[in-house]
Write an enzyme that holds these catalytic residues in place. Structure first.
Site, PDB file in Angstrom:
ATOM      1  N   SER A 293       0.911  -1.286   0.143  1.00 32.66           N
ATOM      2  CA  SER A 293      -0.022  -0.091   0.018  1.00 32.66           C
ATOM      3  C   SER A 293       0.974   1.211   0.299  1.00 32.66           C
ATOM      4  O   SER A 293       1.570   1.518  -0.773  1.00 32.66           O
ATOM      5  CB  SER A 293      -0.824  -0.034   1.069  1.00 32.66           C
ATOM      6  OG  SER A 293      -2.030   0.928   1.169  1.00 32.66           O
TER       7      SER A 293
ATOM      8  N   HIS B  30      -8.030   1.489  -1.239  1.00 41.00           N
ATOM      9  CA  HIS B  30      -8.042   0.569  -2.293  1.00 41.00           C
ATOM     10  C   HIS B  30      -9.513   0.235  -2.863  1.00 41.00           C
ATOM     11  O   HIS B  30      -9.750  -1.046  -2.980  1.00 41.00           O
ATOM     12  CB  HIS B  30      -7.241  -0.579  -1.964  1.00 41.00           C
ATOM     13  CG  HIS B  30      -5.721  -0.273  -1.518  1.00 41.00           C
ATOM     14  ND1 HIS B  30      -4.826   0.345  -2.366  1.00 41.00           N
ATOM     15  CD2 HIS B  30      -5.296  -0.200  -0.198  1.00 41.00           C
ATOM     16  CE1 HIS B  30      -3.829   0.592  -1.639  1.00 41.00           C
ATOM     17  NE2 HIS B  30      -4.016   0.349  -0.411  1.00 41.00           N
TER      18      HIS B  30
END
Length: 303
Positions: A88, A196
Site C-alpha cells: 500500500s 483501495h
C-alpha cells in the site's frame, strides 16, 4: 539476491521507530522529515496519542518516515536491494529504495497522498477475512455490493487473508456472511475509510497530478508494484501503477510469489506484519522491528 519490502499504514503504533531514531542515519531522516512535513511526526510516533497517530493524515507520513529511516540505516551499513516492493503506502518507500524518488520527494508525495485521502468523506470501512480464499470472499462481495454501496476486495494479503473495502453498511453485511460461511476470523480494521476501493476515486485526480509533477527517475532495480504484482524497471508502468493503486487491489500474495526467488528478504521499517505474511506462505523474511536483523544480513561490502 536481496529484496527489501516496506510496510504500510496498518502497522502504526505508539513508540514506533524508537531504535531507528537513536541511530545516526535514521535520526537524520526523521529530522529531515519533521522539517518538511506540514506537521512533524517524530513526537507523535514516540508518544502518541494513538487516536491521532492512526488518523490517515498522520499514519501515512509516520510509517513512511520510519521506513525511510530504516532504509537509511541499511544503506549506511552498505546494504542495497536487488528488488523492492511496498505494501500500500509502503510502495512510496520502495520507490525511494529503487532510486525512482529521493527522500525529499517521497516525503512530499506521502504528505500529499495522506492529505487527499484524509479529506474524503468518512463513509467507508475495511474488514479482514481470514480462513477463506479470495475467490470465496469475492463471491460474498457479489452478494452484498450494490450501486450505492460499493464493496470490493481491496487487498489480497495471503492465500487465506483477504481484506474487503467499501461502504460501511456493505462491509458489515459481508462480515456477517463471512462468519456464517465459516471464516476462521473476521476483524474490522481501525482505518478512517475504505482504501483501495472506489470510494477513493475523489482523490485520484489530485494524486495523479502530484505524482506526474514529481521529479522521478528510472529505477536502478526492479520494482514490484501492488497493482500488477510483476517486477518491472519501466518508469511509465511504475508511475501508472502508483496512481491507480489508490483505488486498485493490493495484490500482495502475487507480490510475495514474485519476490520468493530472493535469497534474503527484509521488512524495512518498524513492523513485523509483512514478515508474518511471508511466513504464512513458507518464505523467510527478516524484520527490522528486531534491531539485530541488520546483523544477520549478507556481509557488508569491503571498503
Amino acid at each position: 539476491m536481496i529484496g527489501f519490502v516496506f510496510p504500510g499504514q496498518g502497522t502504526v503504533r505508539v513508540g514506533m521507530g524508537g531504535w531507528l531514531r537513536r541511530d545516526q542515519a535514521g535520526a537524520a531522516v526523521v529530522e529531515r522529515a519533521d522539517a518538511l512535513l506540514p506537521e512533524p511526526v517524530s513526537e507523535l510516533c514516540a508518544r502518541g496519542p494513538l487516536e491521532r497517530l492512526i488518523d490517515t493524515a498522520h499514519a501515512q507520513p509516520a510509517v513512511t518516515v520510519c521506513n525511510l529511516a530504516a532504509l537509511a540505516v541499511l544503506r549506511a551499513k552498505g546494504h542495497e536491494p536487488d528488488v523492492v516492493a511496498g505494501h500500500s503506502v509502503g510502495e512510496i518507500s520502495a520507490l525511494c529504495a529503487a532510486g525512482v524518488l529521493d527522500v525529499d520527494t517521497a516525503i512530499s508525495l506521502v504528505a500529499t497522498r495522506a492529505r487527499l485521502m484524509a479529506a474524503l468523506p468518512d463513509t467507508g470501512a475495511m474488514t479482514a477475512v481470514m480462513g477463506m480464499t479470495p475467490h470465496e470472499v469475492e463471491n460474498l462481495v457479489a452478494e452484498v455490493a450494490g450501486p450505492d454501496e460499493p464493496l470490493v476486495v481491496g487487498l489480497e494479503n495471503a492465500p487465506d487473508h483477504t481484506v474487503v473495502s467499501g461502504a460501511s453498511t456493505a462491509v458489515e453485511r459481508l462480515a456477517k456472511l463471512a462468519t456464517e460461511a465459516g471464516a476462521r476470523k473476521v476483524v474490522a480494521l481501525k482505518v478512517s475509510n475504505a482504501f483501495h476501493s472506489p470510494l477513493m476515486a475523489g482523490a485520484l485526480d489530485g494524486w495523479a497530478e502530484a505524482v506526474r509533477a514529481a521529479p522521478l527517475s528510472p529505477p536502478r532495480i526492479p520494482v514490484v508494484p501492488n497493482a500488477t504484482a510483476e517486477a518491472t524497471t519501466d518508469l511509465p508502468t511504475i508511475v501508472d501503477a502508483l496512481i491507480v493503486q489508490l483505488t486498485a487491489r493490493v495484490r500482495w500474495t502475487e507480490t510475495m510469489h514474485a519476490l520468493s526467488g530472493a535469497d534474503t528478504l527484509i521488512e524495512v521499517g518498524d513492523s513485523k506484519v509483512l514478515a508474518g505474511l511471508f511466513r504464512a506462505v513458507g518464505v523467510k523474511c527478516l524484520s527490522m522491528a528486531d534491531p539485530t536483523a541488520v546483523r544477520r544480513l549478507r556481509p557488508e561490502p569491503a571498503a
